[in-house]
Structures are given as C-alpha cells and as structure tokens.
Scaffold this active site. Structure first.
Site, mmCIF file in Angstrom:
data_model
loop_
_atom_site.group_PDB
_atom_site.id
_atom_site.type_symbol
_atom_site.label_atom_id
_atom_site.label_comp_id
_atom_site.label_asym_id
_atom_site.label_seq_id
_atom_site.Cartn_x
_atom_site.Cartn_y
_atom_site.Cartn_z
ATOM 1 N N PRO A 92 9.850 -1.384 -0.311
ATOM 2 C CA PRO A 92 10.190 -0.376 -1.309
ATOM 3 C C PRO A 92 9.043 0.542 -1.700
ATOM 4 O O PRO A 92 7.896 0.101 -1.818
ATOM 5 C CB PRO A 92 10.637 -1.214 -2.525
ATOM 6 C CG PRO A 92 10.132 -2.580 -2.279
ATOM 7 C CD PRO A 92 10.075 -2.755 -0.790
ATOM 8 N N ASN A 93 9.406 1.784 -1.865
ATOM 9 C CA ASN A 93 8.525 2.872 -2.326
ATOM 10 C C ASN A 93 7.525 3.335 -1.270
ATOM 11 O O ASN A 93 6.830 4.324 -1.469
ATOM 12 C CB ASN A 93 7.785 2.479 -3.623
ATOM 13 C CG ASN A 93 8.754 2.169 -4.748
ATOM 14 O OD1 ASN A 93 9.597 2.995 -5.064
ATOM 15 N ND2 ASN A 93 8.689 0.978 -5.309
ATOM 16 N N ASP A 152 11.455 -16.810 3.106
ATOM 17 C CA ASP A 152 12.292 -17.680 3.935
ATOM 18 C C ASP A 152 12.686 -17.001 5.249
ATOM 19 O O ASP A 152 12.788 -17.655 6.285
ATOM 20 C CB ASP A 152 13.538 -18.115 3.163
ATOM 21 C CG ASP A 152 13.228 -19.200 2.126
ATOM 22 O OD1 ASP A 152 12.112 -19.759 2.157
ATOM 23 O OD2 ASP A 152 14.100 -19.478 1.289
ATOM 24 N N ALA A 195 6.369 -4.363 -3.452
ATOM 25 C CA ALA A 195 6.447 -5.236 -4.630
ATOM 26 C C ALA A 195 7.246 -6.518 -4.369
ATOM 27 O O ALA A 195 7.076 -7.507 -5.088
ATOM 28 C CB ALA A 195 7.044 -4.470 -5.798
ATOM 29 N N ASN A 209 4.661 -4.869 5.362
ATOM 30 C CA ASN A 209 4.217 -4.548 4.008
ATOM 31 C C ASN A 209 5.481 -4.544 3.160
ATOM 32 O O ASN A 209 6.252 -3.581 3.179
ATOM 33 C CB ASN A 209 3.516 -3.191 3.958
ATOM 34 C CG ASN A 209 2.983 -2.883 2.561
ATOM 35 O OD1 ASN A 209 3.315 -3.568 1.592
ATOM 36 N ND2 ASN A 209 2.167 -1.856 2.465
ATOM 37 N N TYR A 248 -2.836 5.061 -2.698
ATOM 38 C CA TYR A 248 -2.226 4.869 -1.377
ATOM 39 C C TYR A 248 -2.587 5.962 -0.360
ATOM 40 O O TYR A 248 -2.121 5.908 0.777
ATOM 41 C CB TYR A 248 -0.704 4.777 -1.531
ATOM 42 C CG TYR A 248 -0.280 3.584 -2.377
ATOM 43 C CD1 TYR A 248 -0.473 2.286 -1.927
ATOM 44 C CD2 TYR A 248 0.292 3.753 -3.649
ATOM 45 C CE1 TYR A 248 -0.105 1.182 -2.701
ATOM 46 C CE2 TYR A 248 0.659 2.662 -4.432
ATOM 47 C CZ TYR A 248 0.454 1.386 -3.943
ATOM 48 O OH TYR A 248 0.810 0.298 -4.710
ATOM 49 N N GLU A 291 0.933 -9.900 7.229
ATOM 50 C CA GLU A 291 1.167 -9.218 5.953
ATOM 51 C C GLU A 291 0.082 -8.150 5.762
ATOM 52 O O GLU A 291 -1.101 -8.446 5.936
ATOM 53 C CB GLU A 291 1.073 -10.272 4.842
ATOM 54 C CG GLU A 291 1.165 -9.730 3.442
ATOM 55 C CD GLU A 291 0.905 -10.835 2.392
ATOM 56 O OE1 GLU A 291 0.349 -11.895 2.745
ATOM 57 O OE2 GLU A 291 1.258 -10.595 1.232
ATOM 58 N N ARG A 299 -6.248 -5.385 -8.489
ATOM 59 C CA ARG A 299 -5.260 -4.718 -9.347
ATOM 60 C C ARG A 299 -4.681 -5.700 -10.375
ATOM 61 O O ARG A 299 -5.283 -6.730 -10.649
ATOM 62 C CB ARG A 299 -4.203 -4.069 -8.442
ATOM 63 C CG ARG A 299 -4.822 -3.029 -7.495
ATOM 64 C CD ARG A 299 -3.792 -2.375 -6.615
ATOM 65 N NE ARG A 299 -2.860 -1.572 -7.395
ATOM 66 C CZ ARG A 299 -1.715 -1.097 -6.921
ATOM 67 N NH1 ARG A 299 -1.371 -1.337 -5.652
ATOM 68 N NH2 ARG A 299 -0.911 -0.393 -7.687
ATOM 69 N N ARG A 313 -0.049 -8.805 -9.080
ATOM 70 C CA ARG A 313 -0.139 -8.486 -7.644
ATOM 71 C C ARG A 313 -1.007 -9.482 -6.886
ATOM 72 O O ARG A 313 -1.174 -9.383 -5.679
ATOM 73 C CB ARG A 313 -0.707 -7.072 -7.433
ATOM 74 C CG ARG A 313 0.177 -5.982 -7.990
ATOM 75 C CD ARG A 313 -0.374 -4.601 -7.632
ATOM 76 N NE ARG A 313 0.101 -3.606 -8.565
ATOM 77 C CZ ARG A 313 1.281 -2.971 -8.480
ATOM 78 N NH1 ARG A 313 2.095 -3.208 -7.482
ATOM 79 N NH2 ARG A 313 1.643 -2.081 -9.387
ATOM 80 N N ARG A 369 3.107 9.349 -3.209
ATOM 81 C CA ARG A 369 3.063 8.326 -4.253
ATOM 82 C C ARG A 369 1.623 7.964 -4.600
ATOM 83 O O ARG A 369 0.871 7.544 -3.708
ATOM 84 C CB ARG A 369 3.778 7.096 -3.679
ATOM 85 C CG ARG A 369 3.663 5.865 -4.502
ATOM 86 C CD ARG A 369 4.071 4.623 -3.711
ATOM 87 N NE ARG A 369 4.098 3.482 -4.592
ATOM 88 C CZ ARG A 369 4.158 2.239 -4.174
ATOM 89 N NH1 ARG A 369 4.206 1.955 -2.889
ATOM 90 N NH2 ARG A 369 4.177 1.262 -5.051
ATOM 91 N N HIS A 390 -1.295 -4.993 3.097
ATOM 92 C CA HIS A 390 -1.230 -4.187 1.874
ATOM 93 C C HIS A 390 -2.279 -3.098 1.961
ATOM 94 O O HIS A 390 -3.446 -3.373 2.297
ATOM 95 C CB HIS A 390 -1.456 -5.039 0.626
ATOM 96 C CG HIS A 390 -0.399 -6.077 0.475
ATOM 97 N ND1 HIS A 390 0.889 -5.767 0.112
ATOM 98 C CD2 HIS A 390 -0.420 -7.411 0.718
ATOM 99 C CE1 HIS A 390 1.611 -6.864 0.108
ATOM 100 N NE2 HIS A 390 0.854 -7.878 0.483
HETATM 101 C C1 DQA Z 1 1.420 -2.652 -1.761
HETATM 102 C C2 DQA Z 1 0.912 -3.423 -2.988
HETATM 103 C C3 DQA Z 1 2.076 -3.877 -3.853
HETATM 104 O O1 DQA Z 1 1.603 -4.589 -4.983
HETATM 105 C C4 DQA Z 1 2.849 -2.667 -4.335
HETATM 106 O O2 DQA Z 1 3.971 -3.086 -5.094
HETATM 107 C C5 DQA Z 1 3.266 -1.765 -3.222
HETATM 108 C C6 DQA Z 1 2.304 -1.486 -2.156
HETATM 109 C C7 DQA Z 1 0.246 -2.076 -0.931
HETATM 110 O O3 DQA Z 1 0.502 -1.701 0.208
HETATM 111 O O4 DQA Z 1 -0.877 -1.968 -1.427
HETATM 112 O O5 DQA Z 1 4.343 -1.191 -3.236
HETATM 113 O O6 DQA Z 1 2.145 -3.527 -0.931
#
Ligand code: DQA
Length: 140
Positions: free
Chosen positions: A9-10, A84, A74, A71, A22, A95, A104, A108, A17, A97
C-alpha cells in the site's frame, strides 16, 4: 530466471509521496532501469493497496518464481496473513524497506514478515530492491 517484485500500500505513490523519506523517483522509472540492468532476468512487478490482493499474488507466483522481493508497506507491521502467505509458498522472499524503519516511529520497528523471509534490507532507498534482485541472481 524469474523474479517477482511486490509493492504494498501507498507505494504506487513513490515519487510523489513524502519525497524527503521515499525519494522523488517513481517505481516505474526505477523498474525500467532495473530491467535493463538485469536483461537476463524476467522481472515481474505487482503493486496493490489491498492485503488480500497481495496474498493472492504471493500464492499465484510463489511456487514458480525463483525469488520474491517484497515491500509490504505498512502491512509489514500488522499482517499475520501476509506472513503466513510467505511461509506457505516455496519461493524465497526478501523483505525490502526504502526507509530505515528502525530510525522511525516505534510501531515501524516490528515486522511480522522478517522471520519468514530469507533476509531483510532496510534504509538503502530503491537500491534495496536492486540488491535483493542481485542476491537472487547470484544464488542462481
Ligand atoms: C516502508 C516502511 C513502512 O513502515 C511504511 O508503512 C511504508 C513504506 C518503506 O519502504 O520504507 O509504506 O515499507
């Protein structure tokens, strides 16, 4: 060799953003660069703002690709269901980020996903995706 990158998401808003956190590049721009850096790899890409769609994607590709770069945004900090799904499939998951989540807010700092992944890369910006892809490439 096929690698799947999944953004949660996002992350469709990368470039617009919170650029101070980012960066100001869109993921599509970066992805084009990544594909030309790794011409021998098939790099699939999926983004969704919906938890179930991310799980469906992991199920759909998770038995056939050689690696997944995830990624989960949130959902990293909330989703036992995505954790799972990672355990359910055979493809190794890294993973990623973009930001250093440990610098942060405290919420998180915990990831439900890390323990299910082969490794995690945080805080290196979009390079994190590149390094994860490179790892899968080296691993063969
Ligand atoms: C994120 C870090 C997460 O805490 C956040 O909610 C994101 C982006 C990152 O890429 O730094 O949406 O995954």
């Amino acid at each position: 060799m096929k690698i799947l990158i999944i953004n949660g998401p996002n992350l469709n808003l990368l470039g617009k953003r919170e650029p101070e956190i980012y960066g100001n590049r869109s993921f599509e721009q970066f992805l084009a660069e990544l594909r030309s850096e790794f011409p021998e790899l098939e790099i699939e890409y999926f983004q969704s703002n919906h938890e179930g769609a991310l799980i469906d994607c992991i199920h759909e590709w998770g038995f056939s690709v050689q690696g997944i770069v995830l990624n989960a945004g949130a959902y990293t900090h909330t989703s036992i269901a995505i954790a799972d799904a990672i355990s359910a499939v055979t493809a190794p998951v890294i993973e990623v980020h973009i930001s250093n989540v440990h610098q942060r807010e405290p919420f998180r700092h915990h990831s439900y996903l890390s323990a299910r992944c082969v490794g995690s890369i945080v805080g290196l910006g979009l390079d994190g995706y590149r390094l994860a892809v490179r790892h899968f490439e080296m691993r063969g």
